[in-house]
Design a protein around this motif. Structure first.
Motif, PDB file in Angstrom:
ATOM      1  N   SER A 120      -5.042  -7.065 -11.812  1.00 60.87           N
ATOM      2  CA  SER A 120      -3.556  -6.741 -12.019  1.00 60.87           C
ATOM      3  C   SER A 120      -2.529  -7.320 -11.081  1.00 60.87           C
ATOM      4  CB  SER A 120      -3.274  -5.061 -11.820  1.00 60.87           C
ATOM      5  OG  SER A 120      -3.384  -4.830 -10.491  1.00 60.87           O
ATOM      6  N   GLN A 121      -1.336  -7.095 -11.053  1.00 62.29           N
ATOM      7  CA  GLN A 121      -0.328  -7.702 -10.226  1.00 62.29           C
ATOM      8  C   GLN A 121       0.347  -6.798  -9.404  1.00 62.29           C
ATOM      9  OE1 GLN A 121       0.254 -11.758 -11.809  1.00 62.29           O
ATOM     10  NE2 GLN A 121       1.468 -10.930 -13.238  1.00 62.29           N
ATOM     11  N   VAL A 122       0.926  -7.151  -8.301  1.00 61.85           N
ATOM     12  CA  VAL A 122       1.774  -6.367  -7.271  1.00 61.85           C
ATOM     13  C   VAL A 122       2.874  -7.193  -7.268  1.00 61.85           C
ATOM     14  CG1 VAL A 122       1.942  -5.365  -5.274  1.00 61.85           C
ATOM     15  CG2 VAL A 122      -0.288  -5.635  -6.241  1.00 61.85           C
ATOM     16  N   TYR A 123       4.198  -6.774  -7.299  1.00 60.56           N
ATOM     17  CA  TYR A 123       5.474  -7.212  -7.082  1.00 60.56           C
ATOM     18  C   TYR A 123       5.985  -6.657  -5.890  1.00 60.56           C
ATOM     19  CZ  TYR A 123       4.978  -9.498 -11.889  1.00 60.56           C
ATOM     20  OH  TYR A 123       4.731 -10.272 -12.833  1.00 60.56           O
ATOM     21  N   ASP A 124       6.718  -7.637  -4.989  1.00 59.09           N
ATOM     22  CA  ASP A 124       7.530  -7.240  -3.982  1.00 59.09           C
ATOM     23  C   ASP A 124       8.713  -7.880  -4.104  1.00 59.09           C
ATOM     24  OD1 ASP A 124       8.461  -6.288  -1.423  1.00 59.09           O
ATOM     25  OD2 ASP A 124       7.142  -7.820  -0.219  1.00 59.09           O
ATOM     26  N   LEU A 125       9.733  -7.160  -4.567  1.00 62.05           N
ATOM     27  CA  LEU A 125      11.011  -7.556  -4.937  1.00 62.05           C
ATOM     28  C   LEU A 125      11.995  -7.566  -3.901  1.00 62.05           C
ATOM     29  CD1 LEU A 125      11.026  -6.036  -8.739  1.00 62.05           C
ATOM     30  CD2 LEU A 125      10.285  -8.317  -7.970  1.00 62.05           C
ATOM     31  N   GLY A 126      12.658  -8.661  -3.397  1.00 61.72           N
ATOM     32  CA  GLY A 126      13.442  -8.715  -2.206  1.00 61.72           C
ATOM     33  C   GLY A 126      12.585  -8.718  -0.957  1.00 61.72           C
ATOM     34  N   CYS A 127      11.561  -9.739  -0.912  1.00 65.49           N
ATOM     35  CA  CYS A 127      10.455  -9.488   0.062  1.00 65.49           C
ATOM     36  C   CYS A 127      10.820 -10.093   1.295  1.00 65.49           C
ATOM     37  CB  CYS A 127       9.227 -10.473  -0.672  1.00 65.49           C
ATOM     38  SG  CYS A 127       9.678 -12.244  -0.733  1.00 65.49           S
ATOM     39  N   SER A 128      12.041 -10.592   1.618  1.00 70.30           N
ATOM     40  CA  SER A 128      12.442 -11.271   2.920  1.00 70.30           C
ATOM     41  C   SER A 128      11.413 -12.129   3.244  1.00 70.30           C
ATOM     42  CB  SER A 128      12.970  -9.967   3.922  1.00 70.30           C
ATOM     43  OG  SER A 128      13.926  -9.306   3.331  1.00 70.30           O
ATOM     44  N   ARG A 129      10.908 -11.584   4.842  1.00 64.74           N
ATOM     45  CA  ARG A 129       9.878 -12.510   5.522  1.00 64.74           C
ATOM     46  C   ARG A 129       8.357 -12.108   5.088  1.00 64.74           C
ATOM     47  NH1 ARG A 129      12.098 -14.543  10.921  1.00 64.74           N
ATOM     48  NH2 ARG A 129       9.878 -14.573  11.581  1.00 64.74           N
ATOM     49  N   GLY A 130       8.283 -11.092   3.983  1.00 66.45           N
ATOM     50  CA  GLY A 130       6.933 -10.708   3.473  1.00 66.45           C
ATOM     51  C   GLY A 130       6.273  -9.488   4.173  1.00 66.45           C
ATOM     52  N   ALA A 131       6.958  -8.643   4.920  1.00 65.10           N
ATOM     53  CA  ALA A 131       6.306  -7.660   5.967  1.00 65.10           C
ATOM     54  C   ALA A 131       5.483  -6.642   4.727  1.00 65.10           C
ATOM     55  CB  ALA A 131       7.307  -6.797   6.714  1.00 65.10           C
ATOM     56  N   ALA A 132       6.118  -6.197   3.667  1.00 68.34           N
ATOM     57  CA  ALA A 132       5.486  -5.410   2.634  1.00 68.34           C
ATOM     58  C   ALA A 132       4.470  -5.930   2.038  1.00 68.34           C
ATOM     59  CB  ALA A 132       6.628  -4.672   1.785  1.00 68.34           C
ATOM     60  N   THR A 133       4.408  -7.211   1.540  1.00 69.12           N
ATOM     61  CA  THR A 133       3.795  -7.908   0.891  1.00 69.12           C
ATOM     62  C   THR A 133       2.327  -7.966   1.843  1.00 69.12           C
ATOM     63  OG1 THR A 133       5.131  -9.515  -0.091  1.00 69.12           O
ATOM     64  CG2 THR A 133       2.760 -10.384  -0.107  1.00 69.12           C
TER      65      THR A 133
END
Ligand SMILES: C[S@@+](CC[C@H](N)C(=O)[O-])C[C@H]1O[C@@H](n2cnc3c(N)ncnc32)[C@H](O)[C@@H]1O
Ligand SMILES: O=C(O)C(=O)C[C@]1(C(=O)O)C=C[C@@H](O)C=C1
Length: 241
Positions: free
Chosen positions: A57-70
């Protein structure tokens, strides 16, 4: 880490807040000192990713800025054949997200798209993250973004929605805003920094009440909607398909 001093000197013509080069450069320090509970939310996003992300499956981080949540999600996903897609329409943010994520080894592929989240088609998603992003969209566009997320989520899929909230009761609203400002002062921001940033955000961040969020998520179709974290006027919700 570069320190946020963006609003420290008096600014004669204070424009609207944007996620430009200067903000992107100091962003980790800015968000850490501005959003109460930010690191707890980032940690919990990892825990939720471990629990909800399914194989293939896929995971989306929308408005990821510098990627901390990703990054937090990627560190905790144990399933095979997962792809993470981070999206941010700020070029300086997207570039730093790519660099930041490349600095750590992982088997899980991440693609960072520099695009508007209103243009992205969500597909085969087991988890979607909106960590302090929906609040920057014009209020009239928020429902459509959530509908697109709902359509692209697989059954049982999870949306994490973190936002700054407005409260309908004026007394508690003012108290929670004031406590947030005390939090910022305790983190080293001056009165001037707090007030200039507040003015710069006024037109670009039109925040909803918790109730508005809950009703809209239910209207979009989410079966289970709950607030799982709150500190002052900031919080995070989970919505399950
Ligand atoms: C407060 S930051 C998000 C913080 C980030 N999610 C985190 O956990 O560290 C909001 C981000 O959303 C991005 N953004 C705002 N409106 C957007 C849009 N319409 N499309 C894509 N990104 C957007 C901004 O460029 C900014 O990087
Ligand atoms: O600093 C504030 O007062 C905020 O409202 C915090 C907030 C946010 O909620 O996204 C606003 C802009 C920055 O990106 C970081 C944090």
């Amino acid at each position: 880490m570069n320190k946020d001093t963006i609003f420290s000197a008096p600014i004669e013509k204070l424009g609207d807040f944007t996620f430009d080069e200067n903000v992107a450069e100091v962003f980790p320090d800015m968000i850490q000192r501005s959003v109460p509970g930010y690191s707890n939310i980032i940690t919990a996003i990892g825990m939720l990713a471990e629990r909800f992300v399914t194989p293939n499956s896929q995971v989306y981080d929308l408005g990821c800025s510098r990627g901390a949540a990703t990054l937090s999600a990627r560190r905790n996903i144990k399933q095979a054949n997962v792809k993470i897609i981070g999206v941010d329409n700020s070029q300086p943010m997207a570039e730093r997200a790519r660099q930041h994520l490349n600095a750590y080894h992982s088997e899980i592929p991440v693609e960072i798209l520099c695009d508007d989240i209103r243009n992205i088609r969500i597909e085969n998603a087991s988890m979607v993250i909106l960590n302090f992003t929906l609040q920057f969209l014009p209020p009239e566009d928020r429902q459509a973004v959530l509908e697109n997320i709902y359509r692209g989520l697989n059954p049982g899929g999870l949306l994490v929605l973190s936002e700054k909230f407005r409260f309908e009761d004026e007394t508690t609203n003012n108290l929670l805003i004031d406590l947030h400002h005390t939090f910022k002062r305790a983190n080293g921001y001056s009165e001037l920094e707090v007030s200039q940033k507040r003015a710069a955000l006024e037109n670009v961040m039109r925040i909803d009440s918790l109730n508005t969020h809950k009703v809209r998520l239910k209207n979009v179709g989410f079966s289970h909607v709950e607030l799982w974290f709150q500190c002052f006027n900031f919080g995070s919700m989970i919505a399950l398909k």
